[in-house]
Design an enzyme around this catalytic site. Structure first.
Site, PDB file in Angstrom:
ATOM      1  N   ASP A  77      -1.724   3.338   4.482  1.00 48.51           N
ATOM      2  CA  ASP A  77      -1.776   4.226   5.700  1.00 48.51           C
ATOM      3  C   ASP A  77      -1.457   3.208   6.989  1.00 48.51           C
ATOM      4  O   ASP A  77      -1.854   2.200   7.142  1.00 48.51           O
ATOM      5  CB  ASP A  77      -2.963   5.129   5.974  1.00 48.51           C
ATOM      6  CG  ASP A  77      -3.109   5.938   4.953  1.00 48.51           C
ATOM      7  OD1 ASP A  77      -2.312   6.283   3.954  1.00 48.51           O
ATOM      8  OD2 ASP A  77      -4.084   6.869   5.116  1.00 48.51           O
ATOM      9  N   HIS A 223      -5.192   0.316   4.298  1.00 45.80           N
ATOM     10  CA  HIS A 223      -4.276   0.428   5.810  1.00 45.80           C
ATOM     11  C   HIS A 223      -3.536  -0.785   5.882  1.00 45.80           C
ATOM     12  O   HIS A 223      -3.893  -1.836   5.509  1.00 45.80           O
ATOM     13  CB  HIS A 223      -5.324   0.610   6.636  1.00 45.80           C
ATOM     14  CG  HIS A 223      -5.976   1.870   6.907  1.00 45.80           C
ATOM     15  ND1 HIS A 223      -7.171   2.232   6.013  1.00 45.80           N
ATOM     16  CD2 HIS A 223      -5.562   3.180   7.265  1.00 45.80           C
ATOM     17  CE1 HIS A 223      -7.631   3.381   6.182  1.00 45.80           C
ATOM     18  NE2 HIS A 223      -6.802   3.910   7.206  1.00 45.80           N
TER      19      HIS A 223
END
Ligand SMILES: [Zn+2]
Length: 260
Positions: A77, A223
């Protein structure tokens, strides 16, 4: 417009029925206490449902794919990020691992070439909103439409076609998010397990947490954007090693869903 009753609607109806029963059955202070308890329970469950897409509270979020094959999807992400993404792409290429990147639209526009490189190397780029605003969950339908639509347009430039998946910022969902996603032909995606890699914790802790949630069809969340590059690469290396030892193959989310 299709009207569907979600678990949220059913609970709303149940809470309404319960409140009515309390109102009819009790009198005085007992009635007031009962109604307050019903309202409190309803808002607590709703608040938790907002934060947990895997509850599928407001709609059908994909958080796990049903398959018997030992395959998982690595998802990253908040990218693209000039600090981390190039090195991460090098590493994924070296390991022969395709991944799914849930990208922030504004960052896509800042790094078009990097995104084109990721697509050319076989990765999947999907929608993680345009602005990644912390209040996305309070946006009106019109503002959500603008935000998700802008990210669709930015990503279509590098993909050649608009994305088919949307992961809401912070995983927060509500009825409006599902409505706008449906309008834009986006399927809402959550995760099976997240590494909680943005908190200060050791590499082993992050990797072990992801491994504990690994099962056929699992969607793993890390992430890319905002991460410390060396730390991210160490974690990905450890994770891919351990997944391979356990016989898991890493594939993109679209592959996980389309070839079960
Ligand atoms: Zn995010």
């Amino acid at each position: 417009v299709r009207h569907r009753l979600t678990p949220f609607h059913w609970t709303l109806l149940a809470a309404g029925g319960l409140a009515l029963a309390v109102a009819i059955g009790c009198r005085g202070s007992c009635r007031v206490t009962g109604l307050v308890l019903v309202a409190l329970a309803q808002s607590t469950v709703t608040a938790l449902g907002v934060m947990r897409p895997q509850w599928r509270w407001f709609g059908p979020a994909i958080c796990q794919v049903h398959t018997a094959q030992a395959r998982v999807a690595l998802t990253f992400d908040d990218g693209p990020d000039a600090n981390t993404t190039p090195a991460l792409l090098d590493q994924l290429a070296r390991r022969g691992v395709p991944a799914t990147f849930f990208c922030i639209g504004t960052r896509v526009l800042e790094h078009l070439d990097l995104c084109r490189r990721a697509v050319a190397e076989g990765h999947e780029l999907e929608n993680h909103s345009h602005a990644h605003h912390r209040c996305t969950n309070f946006f009106s339908v019109a503002r959500l439409r603008d935000d998700l639509g802008a990210a669709q347009a930015a990503l279509a430039q590098v993909r050649g076609s608009p994305p088919r998946f949307f992961r809401p910022p912070m995983g927060l969902t509500n009825l409006r998010v599902f409505r706008v996603a449906r309008e834009l032909r986006l399927q809402v995606v959550g995760w099976t397990v997240r590494g909680l890699d943005q908190r200060a914790r050791g590499d082993a802790k992050v990797v072990d947490r992801l491994l504990a949630g690994a099962r056929p069809g699992a969607i793993l969340l890390l992430h890319d954007g905002g991460s410390e590059p060396a730390r991210l690469l160490r974690r990905v290396e450890m994770l891919v090693d351990k997944l391979e030892v356990r016989g898991y193959q890493c594939v993109r989310l679209d592959q996980l869903l389309d070839n079960r």
